[in-house]
Design a protein around this motif. Sequence first.
Motif, PDB file in Angstrom:
ATOM      1  N   CYS A   1       0.852  -1.200   0.000  1.00 27.56           N
ATOM      2  CA  CYS A   1       0.000   0.000   0.000  1.00 27.56           C
ATOM      3  C   CYS A   1       0.878   1.235   0.000  1.00 27.56           C
ATOM      4  O   CYS A   1       1.983   1.186   0.527  1.00 27.56           O
ATOM      5  CB  CYS A   1      -0.889   0.020   1.241  1.00 27.56           C
ATOM      6  N   PRO A   2       0.418   2.380  -0.508  1.00 27.75           N
ATOM      7  CA  PRO A   2      -0.880   2.547  -1.158  1.00 27.75           C
ATOM      8  C   PRO A   2      -0.952   1.781  -2.480  1.00 27.75           C
ATOM      9  O   PRO A   2       0.036   1.737  -3.212  1.00 27.75           O
ATOM     10  CB  PRO A   2      -0.965   4.050  -1.396  1.00 27.75           C
TER      11      PRO A   2
ATOM     12  N   CYS B   1       0.552  -3.587   4.235  1.00 30.41           N
ATOM     13  CA  CYS B   1       0.957  -2.225   4.580  1.00 30.41           C
ATOM     14  C   CYS B   1       1.701  -2.297   5.898  1.00 30.41           C
ATOM     15  O   CYS B   1       1.722  -3.339   6.554  1.00 30.41           O
ATOM     16  CB  CYS B   1      -0.240  -1.276   4.653  1.00 30.41           C
TER      17      CYS B   1
ATOM     18  N   ARG C   1       2.997  -0.251   9.592  1.00 30.09           N
ATOM     19  CA  ARG C   1       2.923   0.878  10.516  1.00 30.09           C
ATOM     20  C   ARG C   1       3.644   0.502  11.802  1.00 30.09           C
ATOM     21  O   ARG C   1       3.511  -0.627  12.260  1.00 30.09           O
ATOM     22  CB  ARG C   1       1.466   1.266  10.811  1.00 30.09           C
TER      23      ARG C   1
ATOM     24  N   GLU D   1      -4.297   2.737   3.401  1.00 26.99           N
ATOM     25  CA  GLU D   1      -3.833   1.918   4.519  1.00 26.99           C
ATOM     26  C   GLU D   1      -4.985   1.102   5.064  1.00 26.99           C
ATOM     27  O   GLU D   1      -6.155   1.390   4.779  1.00 26.99           O
ATOM     28  CB  GLU D   1      -3.217   2.773   5.629  1.00 26.99           C
TER      29      GLU D   1
ATOM     30  N   SER E   1      -5.991  -1.826   8.587  1.00 24.47           N
ATOM     31  CA  SER E   1      -5.520  -2.521   9.784  1.00 24.47           C
ATOM     32  C   SER E   1      -6.504  -3.607  10.184  1.00 24.47           C
ATOM     33  O   SER E   1      -7.705  -3.500   9.960  1.00 24.47           O
ATOM     34  CB  SER E   1      -5.274  -1.541  10.941  1.00 24.47           C
TER      35      SER E   1
END
Lengths: 298, 298
Positions: B82-83, B109, B111, B158, B160
Motif C-alpha cells: 500500500c498505497p 501495509c 505501521r 492503509e 488494519s
Amino acid sequence: VSSLIGIDWGTSSLRAALIGADGQVQGEVSLARGILTVPAGGFAQVLHEATAQWPQHERSLHLACGMVGSRQGWQEAPYCPCPAAFEQVAGSLAWAQAGHVAIVPGLTCERDGVPDVMRGEETQVFGALSLLGLESALLVLPGTHSKWVRVQAGRIVEFSTFMTGEFYALLRQHSILARTLPQDETALDAAEFERGVRYAMACANLLHAAFSARTLSLFDRMPPQSAASYLSGLVIGEELRSQHLRDAREPVVIVGSEALTGRYGMALRALGVPSRAVGSEATWRGLWTIAQHLGKPV
Amino acid sequence: VSSLIGIDWGTSSLRAALIGADGQVQGEVSLARGILTVPAGGFAQVLHEATAQWPQHERSLHLACGMVGSRQGWQEAPYCPCPAAFEQVAGSLAWAQAGHVAIVPGLTCERDGVPDVMRGEETQVFGALSLLGLESALLVLPGTHSKWVRVQAGRIVEFSTFMTGEFYALLRQHSILARTLPQDETALDAAEFERGVRYAMACANLLHAAFSARTLSLFDRMPPQSAASYLSGLVIGEELRSQHLRDAREPVVIVGSEALTGRYGMALRALGVPSRAVGSEATWRGLWTIAQHLGKPV
C-alpha cells in the motif's frame, strides 16, 4: 498466644500453612483440591485431610481466604465494599465452624456502573503492606485475572481486574496464533517480550496488536521460538497501558509467584517504572495479621 | 465479451459464481472445500468439481481471490504494498493456469514497524466502491479478522486488522465467561449489545471490560440470556474505539454478511456515526471489474 493454620483455597488448588505465634511459616502444603473438586458438604473433610500432618494444631484457629468464601465455596462471605480498611475486612469474617474455621470476605468496588470483585487478593494486599511497612501503595497481583489495587492510608480505595493471564492462555492455546507458536514453553526472550510490551502500548488495542504476532512471524521478522515471549509482552503491555503509572511516586508493588513478578518487573522497567516484589508469603502474613487483630488466639 | 467464473477461496470454504458479461451473477455455489482441505496439487480438480454445473463455461476466465493465493494455497500471489490502486492489483495477478485461472494478490501495509496483510478483502473493497460509485471511503469488513480500510482517490491508502470475531469466539467458547453464557446463540438483545459497545469505549481496555460480563451476571444486573449480546457489543465496541470515526465525513461502508453488517451498523449508530452496507455481491463485482480491466475475456 497460639499458632494458626492459614488456608489459601481457590478454584483450582488448596494451599495451607502452619503459622507460628510469631508469624513465621513452619510448614506448608499444596493440594489439587480447589473448591470445584469439593462436593457440597465436603469442605471440612478435605480441610482435615489437608492439614493431617499437623495433628497437634487441630484445634488452632483456621483462617481461609479465596474462592472458598464464594457462593460455590464452603460458606459465602459477602463482599465488603470499597473503600475498605483492614479493620473492616478483619471484622467481617464468615465463620464456617464457630470459633474454629473463619473465611475472609472478598471486596467489591464499582466504576462506570459496573461492579468489580476480588477474593483472596485483599489478604495478599494487607499482607504485602505489612511485610513492606507501607500504608499507601499501588499494587498489582498478576495472574489469570490480574488485580490492580490502590491503597491509601491503609484503605483499599479501588481496584480493577484485567483478564490478562486468561487472554494469554486463550491466544496461546486456541487462537490462530497457536499454529505458529512453539508448543512447549520456552525460555523467556527478554528482547521480544519487551518489544511486545512496547508495541501493545503504542497500538493501544489488543484486538489489533495481537495480529502482529502472526504477521511478524509470516514475514520472518521474529524468531519462531520467541513468539510466546512476544505474545506475553503484548498482553502484559496491554494491561500496563491502562494504569496511571506516571502518577506513581513510589515503586509499584508486585505480589505473586517469582515467574510472574519477574515478568511484570521487567515490563515496568522497560517503561521506566520502578517496582518491588513480594512472594506468596504475603498471603500467610495477611492471614496472620487478621488473626492478630481478632485478638483471640484459640 | 464473455462470462467469468469468480471464485472466493478462503481457509474454510470455497464460493464460486457464474458472472455474465454484464456483471450480473447468474448462479452461485458454496462448498466446504477451504484451502486447508485441499491436498497439494489438488486445487485444479476441486475447482473443476465446484464448477461442474457450468460445463459450457469451462473455458471462461476463472478469477480467484482469498487465501488461495497464500503460501498454503494453489499458487502464491505476492502481496502488493500500500498505497495500492486498483490498476496495480489488477496488473499483478498470479496465473495458476496460463490464460485460464488467475489469482488476485493480497495487500500489505506497514505501521510502527509491523506489517499487516489482507487477502480477498482488497477485491471486496474495489467491488464495493464500484457498486457505490465511490472513489474515497472508510470501509470495514467485519469478520474473524476485521479489516478497516481507508481509500483515497481510488487507492487503498492503509488498512488494519482487528481479531474481533476470533476474540469473541475464544471468549464465548473457551473462557471463564463461557460458563455463564447461554449455550445456544440467542436473538440479539439490542439494548445489551449497545451497552457493551458503550462500556468498551468508556473502559478503553478489553482485558478489563471483558470481566464486566462476569460481574454483571454475578450481581444479576444483566439478563443471563443477553450475556452473549453484551459480549458481542464489547468486542465490536473495542474495535470501533480505535477508528477515527469523528473524522469520517461520509458514511462508513460496511461490507459483509447481513448479520454482521447489521450489528456493525447498529454499533456505529449508537455512536452517532452513519453507515451503509454492501453484501457478498461486492466480491463478485470486484472480480468482474478486475476481469474487465484485463481487457481480454478468454
